[in-house]
Design an enzyme around this catalytic site. Structure first.
Site, mmCIF file in Angstrom:
data_model
loop_
_atom_site.group_PDB
_atom_site.id
_atom_site.type_symbol
_atom_site.label_atom_id
_atom_site.label_comp_id
_atom_site.label_asym_id
_atom_site.label_seq_id
_atom_site.Cartn_x
_atom_site.Cartn_y
_atom_site.Cartn_z
ATOM 1 N N TYR A 57 0.841 -1.196 0.000
ATOM 2 C CA TYR A 57 0.000 0.000 0.000
ATOM 3 C C TYR A 57 0.880 1.251 0.000
ATOM 4 O O TYR A 57 1.524 1.576 0.999
ATOM 5 C CB TYR A 57 -0.922 0.037 1.219
ATOM 6 C CG TYR A 57 -1.934 -1.090 1.293
ATOM 7 C CD1 TYR A 57 -2.241 -1.876 0.194
ATOM 8 C CD2 TYR A 57 -2.591 -1.371 2.494
ATOM 9 C CE1 TYR A 57 -3.170 -2.900 0.266
ATOM 10 C CE2 TYR A 57 -3.521 -2.395 2.580
ATOM 11 C CZ TYR A 57 -3.802 -3.161 1.466
ATOM 12 O OH TYR A 57 -4.720 -4.179 1.554
ATOM 13 N N LEU A 208 -17.912 -2.326 2.128
ATOM 14 C CA LEU A 208 -18.677 -1.258 1.469
ATOM 15 C C LEU A 208 -18.525 -1.321 -0.045
ATOM 16 O O LEU A 208 -18.927 -0.401 -0.752
ATOM 17 C CB LEU A 208 -18.232 0.112 1.985
ATOM 18 C CG LEU A 208 -18.454 0.368 3.476
ATOM 19 C CD1 LEU A 208 -17.912 1.735 3.863
ATOM 20 C CD2 LEU A 208 -19.928 0.258 3.833
ATOM 21 N N GLY A 211 -16.848 1.551 -1.661
ATOM 22 C CA GLY A 211 -17.630 2.781 -1.595
ATOM 23 C C GLY A 211 -18.972 2.699 -2.283
ATOM 24 O O GLY A 211 -19.838 3.562 -2.065
ATOM 25 N N GLY A 215 -23.811 4.503 -1.296
ATOM 26 C CA GLY A 215 -24.901 5.121 -2.050
ATOM 27 C C GLY A 215 -24.561 6.455 -2.663
ATOM 28 O O GLY A 215 -25.449 7.160 -3.158
#
Length: 314
Positions: A57, A208, A211, A215
């Site tokens: 990362y 999620l 992302g 929503g």
């Protein structure tokens, strides 16, 4: 913040953790180091005790940022990092990069240096394709690191069930990190039941769906260059997933945002120890952490989720 056992390791973890991929700065669009540090500090203030990073990362940058928030509180934080992708190639005609335990141990020691610590709580093989030479090298290296007291637990980050079973052939696999969300329920078929039966801790990445389950994306959303989601709007599945998210939006309320619903969904599975949504700001952390105290899924919630995610029309 509620806590759960990390399988049979004896380690207790907050059910919401901090995923530190985005703060590496090379895969998720613009990010500021000062905001990243504030985000991690806020997570710890709110009861998060699990931070997940990796050597790849930001080419180690994420680990160096994590080190900054560990100062003075190392024994209060469960730190997980991963090795196996740094400098890796996927050309089957060439020799694997991590073809011997010594190379893996060197990568581990490099992570120790960047994290400025003398041990790592959970060390993962960060590789999802199956090369028997690398598998054997990692298994041997893991045993050495455990004997030396340099790691408390070892695991594999993969969505391949056969790979999980190979690593656990002697019952020594402690933790699995896998992709699991409302939009990707494949892990429910084999890996999650297996981990539950074997007492293997489960760390959920992607709860999620990068992302999507917040929503906030639309057909007009444009992702910047360098963002892993840059080409999403051109993909055939993108519109379909946007439609699913819209159907699930009815389950959001004042008490529980859509993203918090998504986190509660993965935490609803009995095999799951901790979900690690990513965050780049304190505000995102606060939203994620609040899921731990948001309403549990009702039978009606589960029924609608099954309808939407199975592809049947509502």
């Amino acid at each position: 913040m509620h806590h759960r056992p990390l399988g049979k390791t004896g380690i207790e973890v907050s059910e919401i953790g901090f995923g530190a991929w985005a703060i590496g700065g090379d895969a998720w669009g613009p990010v500021e180091d000062t905001a990243s540090i504030r985000a991690m500090e806020r997570a710890l203030e709110l009861g998060v005790n699990f931070i997940d990073t990796a050597d790849v990362y930001g080419n180690g940058h994420s680990e160096t940022l994590v080190a900054k928030v560990l100062k003075g509180r190392r024994d209060q934080v469960v730190v997980a990092t991963k090795g196996g992708l740094m400098g890796h190639h996927r050309d089957p005609e060439r020799e694997p990069v991590y073809d011997c335990p010594e190379k893996i141990i060197q990568a581990f020691e490099d992570s120790l240096r960047r994290l400025e610590t003398d041990y790592i709580d959970v060390y993962f093989d960060h590789i999802w394709w199956n090369d028997p030479r690398e598998t054997e090298a990692f298994i041997t290296a893991f045993a050495h690191l455990k004997r030396e007291g340099l790691v408390r637990a070892v695991g594999v980050s993969t969505d391949d069930f056969d790979y999980v079973r190979q690593f656990n052939r002697d019952g020594t696999l402690d933790v699995v990190q896998l992709d699991y969300s409302l939009l990707n329920r494949q892990a429910e078929q084999h890996i999650l039941p297996y981990c539950q039966a074997q007492g293997i801790g489960v760390v959920v990445r992607g709860p999620l769906s990068k992302g999507m389950l917040t929503g906030k994306f639309t057909a007009q959303t444009q992702f910047p260059e360098g963002d892993v989601r840059h080409n999403w709007p051109q993909e055939d599945w993108y519109g379909s997933q946007l439609d699913q998210v819209e159907q699930l939006r009815v389950l959001a309320s004042r008490e529980r945002s859509l993203g918090q619903l998504a986190l509660r969904f993965v935490l609803n599975h009995l095999a799951v120890s901790v979900a690690i949504p990513g965050a780049k700001t304190p505000q995102q952390v606060e939203q994620n952490v609040a899921a731990s105290t948001r309403p549990l899924l009702t039978e009606g919630d589960v029924q609608l989720i099954e309808t939407v995610t199975s592809g049947r029309s509502t």
